[in-house]
Enzyme design. Structure first.
Site, PDB file in Angstrom:
ATOM      1  N   GLN A  52       0.786  -1.218   0.078  1.00 45.11           N
ATOM      2  CA  GLN A  52      -0.253  -0.056   0.078  1.00 45.11           C
ATOM      3  C   GLN A  52       0.755   1.430   0.069  1.00 45.11           C
ATOM      4  OE1 GLN A  52      -1.290  -2.450   2.065  1.00 45.11           O
ATOM      5  NE2 GLN A  52      -2.992  -3.047   0.586  1.00 45.11           N
ATOM      6  N   ASN A  70      -3.820   1.237  -3.033  1.00 44.51           N
ATOM      7  CA  ASN A  70      -3.560  -0.131  -3.402  1.00 44.51           C
ATOM      8  C   ASN A  70      -2.707   0.103  -4.767  1.00 44.51           C
ATOM      9  OD1 ASN A  70      -5.052  -1.430  -1.567  1.00 44.51           O
ATOM     10  ND2 ASN A  70      -6.857  -1.102  -2.793  1.00 44.51           N
ATOM     11  N   CYS A  79      -5.800   0.730   6.244  1.00 46.17           N
ATOM     12  CA  CYS A  79      -4.543   0.020   6.181  1.00 46.17           C
ATOM     13  C   CYS A  79      -3.858   0.124   7.657  1.00 46.17           C
ATOM     14  CB  CYS A  79      -3.646   0.322   5.316  1.00 46.17           C
ATOM     15  SG  CYS A  79      -2.059  -0.768   4.983  1.00 46.17           S
ATOM     16  N   ASN A  81      -1.574  -1.753   9.239  1.00 48.27           N
ATOM     17  CA  ASN A  81       0.037  -1.762   9.606  1.00 48.27           C
ATOM     18  C   ASN A  81       0.500  -0.431   8.818  1.00 48.27           C
ATOM     19  OD1 ASN A  81       0.536  -4.356  10.522  1.00 48.27           O
ATOM     20  ND2 ASN A  81       0.387  -5.346   8.982  1.00 48.27           N
ATOM     21  N   HIS A 158     -14.188  -7.562   4.479  1.00 44.25           N
ATOM     22  CA  HIS A 158     -13.262  -8.672   4.782  1.00 44.25           C
ATOM     23  C   HIS A 158     -14.155 -10.004   4.807  1.00 44.25           C
ATOM     24  CE1 HIS A 158      -9.540  -6.417   6.036  1.00 44.25           C
ATOM     25  NE2 HIS A 158     -10.434  -5.640   6.426  1.00 44.25           N
ATOM     26  N   ASN A 189     -11.005  -8.101   1.015  1.00 47.46           N
ATOM     27  CA  ASN A 189      -9.795  -9.004   1.248  1.00 47.46           C
ATOM     28  C   ASN A 189     -10.458 -10.365   1.733  1.00 47.46           C
ATOM     29  OD1 ASN A 189      -7.927  -6.437   1.482  1.00 47.46           O
ATOM     30  ND2 ASN A 189      -9.790  -5.808   2.326  1.00 47.46           N
ATOM     31  N   GLU A 207      -5.012  -9.966  -0.290  1.00 46.65           N
ATOM     32  CA  GLU A 207      -5.589  -8.346  -0.154  1.00 46.65           C
ATOM     33  C   GLU A 207      -6.335  -7.863  -1.486  1.00 46.65           C
ATOM     34  OE1 GLU A 207      -3.634  -5.181   1.939  1.00 46.65           O
ATOM     35  OE2 GLU A 207      -2.266  -6.601   2.872  1.00 46.65           O
ATOM     36  N   CYS A 216      -1.301  -8.413   7.152  1.00 47.05           N
ATOM     37  CA  CYS A 216      -2.638  -7.549   6.814  1.00 47.05           C
ATOM     38  C   CYS A 216      -3.067  -6.859   8.215  1.00 47.05           C
ATOM     39  CB  CYS A 216      -3.585  -7.820   5.746  1.00 47.05           C
ATOM     40  SG  CYS A 216      -5.057  -6.847   5.428  1.00 47.05           S
ATOM     41  N   GLY A 219      -7.034  -7.014   8.047  1.00 42.48           N
ATOM     42  CA  GLY A 219      -7.300  -8.302   8.075  1.00 42.48           C
ATOM     43  C   GLY A 219      -7.251  -9.128   9.329  1.00 42.48           C
TER      44      GLY A 219
END
Length: 277
Positions: A52, A70, A79, A81, A158, A189, A207, A216, A219
């Protein structure tokens, strides 16, 4: 970045558990990300490469606003992380212990944690079918798909499958099949989760945007929520991803995610490269 603009674009390369990001600090620049530029940057052979792209902008009443892209040039609503990576960068810059970042997901509280880790409150999970979104009203703990699957939103959709062996799943085959399933009008995802015990899960992820990633964050949050709602796990779990372990703690004030971050290098995207976009 406009085609005619010749100034270079500075960026940082960061990752959380191998989930890697290009971070552009646009607070003091005129940088404008376009889908074409995001695709060019995301190309691992001809660009920089990322899971990302995170763009930091000035925001009123918060440390900063952050947008996510993305590698296929589409935007990502959340996102986890990357949020932690941006938080680590800004916490180090300000020598603060905590801060708030504004994303499409909302205002997210971020803080340093023991051991050099960074945590973020990803907010309450989205648990209404139309808001995830799904194409129809279904039981979120028993989706009408082959296998045992549930759904949750974390600012992005998700689909979480409970499987006997996460390592046996062919992500490149199974991931696209469900990313583009008619049940998910905005794509999704896809997480494949193995329950080791009530406090430990093993997860692998495909993803949205067409990629297998080592980790993720959103996720992992969705996987913890679904597993807990199915009665398979506690509200606080360690999730073993291909790139390492995240702690996910679903509390009354939201889903907290804690894990490591790494600032790998800083770079400058040349005007010649930007002209390609």
């Amino acid at each position: 970045m406009n085609m005619g603009q010749k100034s270079a674009l500075r960026f940082a390369k960061m990752h959380g558990l191998g989930n890697d990001f290009v971070v552009v600090d646009a607070r003091r620049s005129s940088a404008t990300i376009t889908p074409a530029l995001a695709r060019a940057l995301g190309d691992r052979h001809r660009g920089v490469g990322f899971d990302q792209l995170a763009v930091i902008r000035n925001g009123a009443g918060v440390a900063a606003e952050v947008d996510f892209w993305n590698s296929d040039g589409s935007t990502a609503g959340a996102c986890g992380n990357a949020t932690r990576c941006v938080a680590q960068m800004l916490l180090a810059e300000s020598s603060a212990e905590s801060l708030t970042l504004r994303t499409e997901r909302g205002d997210l509280a971020c803080a340093l944690a023991p051991g050099g880790l960074v945590r973020v409150n990803m907010g309450a999970p989205v648990l209404h079918w139309a808001d995830i979104p799904l194409a129809q009203d279904v039981d979120l703990n028993a989706l009408p798909l082959a296998g045992r699957a549930g759904a949750a939103g974390m600012g992005n959709p998700h689909c979480v499958f409970i499987v006997a062996d996460a390592d046996a799943v062919d992500l490149a085959v199974e991931g696209p099949k469900y990313e583009h399933h008619p049940l998910f009008p905005a794509r999704t995802n896809v997480e494949f989760v193995q329950v080791i015990d009530r406090s430990n899960l093993r997860m692998r992820v495909w993803e949205r945007g067409g990629m297998v990633t080592l980790a993720c964050g959103s996720g992992a949050c969705a996987a913890a929520v679904v597993a807990h709602r199915m009665g398979l796990a506690e509200a606080c779990v360690d999730i073993q991803l291909d790139g390492g372990t995240l702690n996910i703690d679903w509390r009354e004030d939201g889903v907290w995610m804690t894990g490591p971050t790494a600032h790998v290098f800083d770079g400058i995207l040349t005007p010649e490269m930007m002209a390609l976009a």
